[in-house]
Design a protein around this motif. Sequence first.
Motif, PDB file in Angstrom:
ATOM      1  N   ILE A 161      27.402 -19.906  23.806  1.00 17.59           N
ATOM      2  CA  ILE A 161      25.912 -19.821  24.183  1.00 17.59           C
ATOM      3  C   ILE A 161      25.275 -20.447  22.892  1.00 17.59           C
ATOM      4  O   ILE A 161      24.304 -21.095  23.180  1.00 17.59           O
ATOM      5  N   HIS A 162      25.695 -20.457  21.853  1.00 15.04           N
ATOM      6  CA  HIS A 162      25.369 -21.327  20.857  1.00 15.04           C
ATOM      7  C   HIS A 162      26.590 -22.457  20.410  1.00 15.04           C
ATOM      8  O   HIS A 162      27.480 -22.040  20.229  1.00 15.04           O
ATOM      9  N   GLY A 163      25.912 -23.625  20.693  1.00 15.66           N
ATOM     10  CA  GLY A 163      26.853 -24.788  20.738  1.00 15.66           C
ATOM     11  C   GLY A 163      27.610 -25.254  19.725  1.00 15.66           C
ATOM     12  O   GLY A 163      28.497 -25.761  19.501  1.00 15.66           O
ATOM     13  N   ASP A 164      27.365 -24.556  18.297  1.00 17.50           N
ATOM     14  CA  ASP A 164      27.908 -24.889  17.120  1.00 17.50           C
ATOM     15  C   ASP A 164      28.968 -24.100  16.711  1.00 17.50           C
ATOM     16  O   ASP A 164      29.617 -24.197  15.668  1.00 17.50           O
ATOM     17  N   GLU A 165      29.250 -22.753  17.533  1.00 19.65           N
ATOM     18  CA  GLU A 165      30.136 -21.871  17.283  1.00 19.65           C
ATOM     19  C   GLU A 165      31.546 -22.233  17.668  1.00 19.65           C
ATOM     20  O   GLU A 165      32.100 -21.781  18.734  1.00 19.65           O
ATOM     21  N   THR A 166      32.068 -23.143  17.114  1.00 20.46           N
ATOM     22  CA  THR A 166      33.224 -23.710  17.566  1.00 20.46           C
ATOM     23  C   THR A 166      34.715 -23.245  17.753  1.00 20.46           C
ATOM     24  O   THR A 166      35.402 -23.362  18.511  1.00 20.46           O
ATOM     25  N   LEU A 207      31.508 -14.237  23.361  1.00 20.04           N
ATOM     26  CA  LEU A 207      32.213 -14.859  21.915  1.00 20.04           C
ATOM     27  C   LEU A 207      31.206 -15.416  21.330  1.00 20.04           C
ATOM     28  O   LEU A 207      30.825 -16.684  21.626  1.00 20.04           O
ATOM     29  N   HIS A 208      31.068 -14.991  19.754  1.00 14.69           N
ATOM     30  CA  HIS A 208      30.076 -15.886  18.922  1.00 14.69           C
ATOM     31  C   HIS A 208      30.835 -16.145  17.503  1.00 14.69           C
ATOM     32  O   HIS A 208      31.741 -15.450  17.396  1.00 14.69           O
ATOM     33  N   SER A 209      30.247 -16.716  16.711  1.00 18.52           N
ATOM     34  CA  SER A 209      30.514 -16.725  15.327  1.00 18.52           C
ATOM     35  C   SER A 209      29.239 -16.441  14.426  1.00 18.52           C
ATOM     36  O   SER A 209      28.131 -17.077  14.954  1.00 18.52           O
TER      37      SER A 209
HETATM   38 ZN   LIG Z   1      25.931 -17.116  18.447  1.00 13.61          ZN
END
Ligand SMILES: [Zn+2]
Length: 303
Positions: A28-33, A124-126
Motif C-alpha cells: 500500500i506504501h510502495g517503499d515497504e519492501t 502488511l507494512h513496515s
Molecule cells: Zn505503510
Amino acid sequence: METWCEGVYFEPGPNKPNLAGIILSCGIHGDETGPIHLLQRLHNELQLAALAPSRPLLLIFGNPDAIRHQQRYVDSNLNRLFTRTPSPQPVAGESREAARARQLMQVCQRFQQQVPQVDLHLDLHSTIKRSCIERFALTPVHSGHYSDRWLGQLWQAGFGGLVHQTRRANTFSQFSLDVLGADSFTLECGSLQQSDEPHDQRLWHWLVNLVGSEVAWHTKEPGGRQQPALRQFTVAEEIIRASDQFRFLVDEGLPNFSQHPPGTAIYQEARGTFTIDEERFSLFLNSRVETGQRAGLLLKHLQ
Ligand SMILES: [Zn+2]
C-alpha cells in the motif's frame, strides 16, 4: 491462480463448500519492501503449486506504480483513501492513488461475493523508524468483539504489541472491517532500516501455515497454555499538526513505543504546550506532515 487486475490475484482454494476467505495485502506504501518480498515469495509458491491453499485467498500488491518507483506513494497516501461507500465510477480529477483505492475496494467486494465470509484481512507494512517493539499490529476502530482470539496467533508470528485505534481513518483495514466484516489488522512487520532477511523467516512460516493449513487456526489456544506476552495499547491522544508553529519538544527520532513519564512536554503549538498527565508511549512521531494531518500518536498501556 487468476489475475483480477494488476497486482491482484485470486486463488479459489480447494473445492469444498463454506470455506471463509482471507485477504493478504502489502505495498500500500510502495517503499515497504520487506512485506512486498514476503508476499512475492508467497505468490511464486502458489503459482508453482509448491503451496496448496486450504482456503480462498485474495493476494494484493497495493500500489504497483509506487512499488516500481520504490517510493511511499506517487500522488497521495493510498492508506487514507478507503471509504465505506466507494464510488463505482471514476471521479473527475482523481489522483492515481484514489483510482487505485477504488479498484481495490471493488476487487475486495468481488471477493466477498465469492466466499461465504471474509474471515481475515492482514495488511502488511513496515515502519519508517525503528520500534522498541520491533513488530506490532494495529486494529482499526472496532467494537471490541474480535481482538482477543487473535492474540496467540499474532504472538506466534512474532508480533509483540497490539495497538487498538480509537480514531477512525480511511485505511484499508478500516474498510475491510466496516464493509467486508473481516477481522482486520495493519501489521507493522519491522522497519525500513532493517534488511529483509532473515528476520522474516518466522513471519514467512506463519504465513505459509495460515494459507496452507487446514487447521482451524484462529480458534483460541487450548486451556492450560501460557497467556501470550503481547503488550496491548490504546490510542490516548492523536497529535495533529494544527499550524506552522507546531514542533515536538521530545526527540521525534526516538524509536516507536518510547516511554514518556507524566509531566513530559510533548509538543508546542501556537496556543501553547501539550504536557501529559500520565505515562504515554509515542508512535509514528513525524512533524513533517501537512498542516491538519496527524503528526503522531500517544498510547496508553493496557496491562
Ligand atoms: Zn505503510
